[in-house]
Design a protein around this motif. Structure first.
Motif, PDB file in Angstrom:
ATOM      1  N   SER A 136      36.352  41.623  38.553  1.00  0.00           N
ATOM      2  CA  SER A 136      35.901  41.469  39.693  1.00  0.00           C
ATOM      3  C   SER A 136      37.569  42.173  40.838  1.00  0.00           C
ATOM      4  O   SER A 136      37.888  41.150  40.545  1.00  0.00           O
ATOM      5  CB  SER A 136      34.940  40.640  40.672  1.00  0.00           C
ATOM      6  N   ASP A 138      38.092  41.716  43.659  1.00  0.00           N
ATOM      7  CA  ASP A 138      38.007  40.699  44.347  1.00  0.00           C
ATOM      8  C   ASP A 138      39.086  38.621  43.909  1.00  0.00           C
ATOM      9  O   ASP A 138      40.191  38.859  44.329  1.00  0.00           O
ATOM     10  CB  ASP A 138      36.942  40.195  45.602  1.00  0.00           C
ATOM     11  N   ASP A 142      42.818  37.156  43.784  1.00  0.00           N
ATOM     12  CA  ASP A 142      42.968  35.722  44.762  1.00  0.00           C
ATOM     13  C   ASP A 142      43.387  34.911  43.873  1.00  0.00           C
ATOM     14  O   ASP A 142      42.964  34.493  42.239  1.00  0.00           O
ATOM     15  CB  ASP A 142      40.902  35.595  45.158  1.00  0.00           C
ATOM     16  N   PRO A 229      31.971  38.487  46.335  1.00  0.00           N
ATOM     17  CA  PRO A 229      32.261  40.051  47.012  1.00  0.00           C
ATOM     18  C   PRO A 229      33.283  40.242  45.607  1.00  0.00           C
ATOM     19  O   PRO A 229      33.603  40.111  44.392  1.00  0.00           O
ATOM     20  CB  PRO A 229      33.247  39.296  47.960  1.00  0.00           C
TER      21      PRO A 229
END
Length: 230
Positions: A136, A138, A142, A229
């Motif tokens: 991912s 996202d 992060d 997400p």
């Protein structure tokens, strides 16, 4: 009675998924490349065993024939996957990439295309593709998430491909619920039992998708908290 096939189900997340789905009333086929390990796992679980190598056309075709002959299939869980070599990036080769993608990506394409005709006979056809937050964008950007600390281009990119394959196959086969599940960082042999989640927590999203009875959205990417997400 719901009949479910799980690839790579002789250990880890696949094994726990099988255990939980049997507990939920599913008839489960344990798919495993290794016949000895697969039969041992199936016997321990009270499941059925089918020899299955997702990188082999003939092995997958034989599994389709076996399962069709025994009554059919409602749920396909594409769980089998490999990490590839744990080597410094400069040492990774094109052959390493081919091996990872052959199992993690091409194997899913092979499984879906082979089993769709069987699934289409079900009243509640379902496919769950086991992907990863490591694929991912996202998650890996992060800094509060463990995924952002991992540098493993072959495995992570293969899981990005799995998630996009899920979206595309969901569009191609709208009558089948096709979704991707991120187990999260779970303690298994796959990561040297370093994950912070238990195998039960790691299978929450897979089990939830597999027990929807053919209802709900399709083409989504979920973890144990819900839609995630990407």
């Amino acid at each position: 009675m719901t009949t479910t096939l799980i690839t790579g189900a002789n250990k880890g997340l696949g094994y726990e998924t099988a255990r939980r789905l049997i507990e939920a009333g599913h008839t489960v086929w344990v798919g495993s490349r290794d016949p000895e390990r697969g039969r041992r796992a199936a016997d321990a679980l009270g499941a059925r065993f089918v020899q299955l190598d997702v990188t082999s056309d003939s092995s997958v075709a034989a599994a389709v024939s076996t399962i069709a002959g025994d009554g059919g299939l409602d749920v396909l869980i594409n769980n089998a996957g490999i990490s590839g070599p744990m080597a410094p990036i400069p040492e990774l080769t094109a052959d390493d990439a081919t091996a990872v993608y052959a199992t993690n990506v091409v194997g899913i394409v092979r499984m879906i295309q082979a089993f769709v005709p069987l699934l289409e006979r079900s009243e509640a056809p379902t496919i769950v593709n086991v992907t990863s937050g490591l694929g991912s964008f996202d998650a890996v950007h992060d800094s509060s998430r463990v995924e952002s600390q991992v540098v493993a281009p072959l495995y992570t990119s293969s899981k990005s491909a799995v998630t996009m394959l899920t979206v595309q196959f969901a569009k191609a086969y709208p009558a089948i619920r096709i979704n991707a599940a991120d187990p999260g960082y779970t303690a298994t042999d796959f990561n040297g039992n370093s994950g912070h989640q238990t195998v039960q927590e790691g299978t929450d999203a897979v089990v939830e998708l597999a027990t929807r009875g053919g209802s709900g959205p399709t083409g989504t990417f979920v973890d144990r908290s819900g839609v995630a997400p990407f």
